[in-house]
Design a protein around this motif. Sequence first.
Motif, PDB file in Angstrom:
ATOM      1  N   MET A 193       0.824  -1.205   0.000  1.00  0.00           N
ATOM      2  CA  MET A 193       0.000   0.000   0.000  1.00  0.00           C
ATOM      3  C   MET A 193       0.862   1.260   0.000  1.00  0.00           C
ATOM      4  N   GLU A 194       2.105   1.121   0.347  1.00  0.00           N
ATOM      5  CA  GLU A 194       3.008   2.268   0.449  1.00  0.00           C
ATOM      6  C   GLU A 194       3.946   2.286  -0.755  1.00  0.00           C
ATOM      7  N   ALA A 195       3.812   3.300  -1.583  1.00  0.00           N
ATOM      8  CA  ALA A 195       4.649   3.399  -2.778  1.00  0.00           C
ATOM      9  C   ALA A 195       5.932   4.162  -2.466  1.00  0.00           C
ATOM     10  N   TRP A 196       7.034   3.695  -2.999  1.00  0.00           N
ATOM     11  CA  TRP A 196       8.311   4.372  -2.847  1.00  0.00           C
ATOM     12  C   TRP A 196       9.126   4.164  -4.108  1.00  0.00           C
ATOM     13  N   GLU A 197      10.091   5.024  -4.287  1.00  0.00           N
ATOM     14  CA  GLU A 197      11.056   4.871  -5.371  1.00  0.00           C
ATOM     15  C   GLU A 197      12.407   4.633  -4.748  1.00  0.00           C
ATOM     16  N   GLY A 198      13.194   3.802  -5.371  1.00  0.00           N
ATOM     17  CA  GLY A 198      14.518   3.515  -4.844  1.00  0.00           C
ATOM     18  C   GLY A 198      15.585   3.635  -5.907  1.00  0.00           C
ATOM     19  N   TYR A 199      16.748   4.090  -5.489  1.00  0.00           N
ATOM     20  CA  TYR A 199      17.885   4.244  -6.387  1.00  0.00           C
ATOM     21  C   TYR A 199      19.155   3.876  -5.652  1.00  0.00           C
ATOM     22  N   THR A 200      20.173   3.509  -6.403  1.00  0.00           N
ATOM     23  CA  THR A 200      21.484   3.226  -5.832  1.00  0.00           C
ATOM     24  C   THR A 200      22.428   4.345  -6.233  1.00  0.00           C
ATOM     25  N   PHE A 201      22.852   5.109  -5.242  1.00  0.00           N
ATOM     26  CA  PHE A 201      23.832   6.171  -5.441  1.00  0.00           C
ATOM     27  C   PHE A 201      24.826   6.121  -4.299  1.00  0.00           C
ATOM     28  N   ALA A 202      26.067   6.473  -4.562  1.00  0.00           N
ATOM     29  CA  ALA A 202      27.123   6.523  -3.550  1.00  0.00           C
ATOM     30  C   ALA A 202      27.222   5.191  -2.803  1.00  0.00           C
ATOM     31  N   ASP A 203      27.058   4.108  -3.552  1.00  0.00           N
ATOM     32  CA  ASP A 203      27.162   2.746  -3.005  1.00  0.00           C
ATOM     33  C   ASP A 203      26.142   2.451  -1.912  1.00  0.00           C
ATOM     34  N   HIS A 204      25.010   3.137  -1.928  1.00  0.00           N
ATOM     35  CA  HIS A 204      23.923   2.921  -0.965  1.00  0.00           C
ATOM     36  C   HIS A 204      22.607   2.791  -1.717  1.00  0.00           C
ATOM     37  N   GLN A 205      21.722   1.970  -1.171  1.00  0.00           N
ATOM     38  CA  GLN A 205      20.368   1.904  -1.705  1.00  0.00           C
ATOM     39  C   GLN A 205      19.527   2.922  -0.950  1.00  0.00           C
ATOM     40  N   ILE A 206      18.887   3.808  -1.690  1.00  0.00           N
ATOM     41  CA  ILE A 206      18.113   4.891  -1.093  1.00  0.00           C
ATOM     42  C   ILE A 206      16.660   4.720  -1.521  1.00  0.00           C
ATOM     43  N   ARG A 207      15.760   4.693  -0.532  1.00  0.00           N
ATOM     44  CA  ARG A 207      14.327   4.602  -0.820  1.00  0.00           C
ATOM     45  C   ARG A 207      13.657   5.898  -0.397  1.00  0.00           C
ATOM     46  N   ILE A 208      12.865   6.446  -1.291  1.00  0.00           N
ATOM     47  CA  ILE A 208      12.179   7.705  -1.045  1.00  0.00           C
ATOM     48  C   ILE A 208      10.674   7.484  -1.213  1.00  0.00           C
ATOM     49  N   LYS A 209       9.910   7.919  -0.229  1.00  0.00           N
ATOM     50  CA  LYS A 209       8.456   7.865  -0.327  1.00  0.00           C
ATOM     51  C   LYS A 209       7.976   9.234  -0.784  1.00  0.00           C
ATOM     52  N   GLU A 210       7.256   9.252  -1.893  1.00  0.00           N
ATOM     53  CA  GLU A 210       6.750  10.504  -2.445  1.00  0.00           C
ATOM     54  C   GLU A 210       5.369  10.827  -1.883  1.00  0.00           C
ATOM     55  N   SER A 211       5.049  12.104  -1.929  1.00  0.00           N
ATOM     56  CA  SER A 211       3.704  12.559  -1.606  1.00  0.00           C
ATOM     57  C   SER A 211       3.128  13.135  -2.887  1.00  0.00           C
ATOM     58  N   HIS A 212       2.145  12.464  -3.458  1.00  0.00           N
ATOM     59  CA  HIS A 212       1.616  12.894  -4.750  1.00  0.00           C
ATOM     60  C   HIS A 212       0.582  14.005  -4.645  1.00  0.00           C
TER      61      HIS A 212
END
Length: 118
Positions: free
Chosen positions: A42-61
Motif C-alpha cells: 500500500m506504500e509506494a516508494w522509489e529507490g535508487y542506488t547512489f554513492a554505493d547505498h540503496q536509497i528509498r524515497i516515499k513521495e507525496s503525490h
Amino acid sequence: MNLLPTQSVQTEEDAETEVDVADAELAAAIMSRRIIQSLITMEAWEGYTFADHQIRIKESHDLYGAVMWPSAIVLCYFLDTHRDTYNLLDKNVIELGAGTGLVSVVTSLLGGLRLPPR
C-alpha cells in the motif's frame, strides 16, 4: 589522376542521430540504478542506488514539494559518476527547493556537509 584527399562529410541528420543515441545511453545508465519494489504494498516508494547505498524515497503525490523530480535523479547520477572531478568531501552543500531531498542525501553520502540552521 585525382590526388585530393577525400573528406568525410557528416550531415545534420547524422549528428542528431548520434545525440539521440548518446541521450538514450545516458537515460539507460541512470535508470539502471533504479530499485523496483519486489512486493505489492500500500506504500509506494522509489529507490535508487547512489554513492554505493540503496536509497528509498516515499513521495507525496498530493503536494508538488515532495515529488521525485527527474532533474534530481540526473544530478545525483552526475555527482556520483564524477566523484573525482567534483569532490564533495567536507564541502558545504545547500539544496534549495529540495523536493524529496534526494540530492541532499546523496551529497551527504558523498562527503558533503550540511549547513547548520540559523
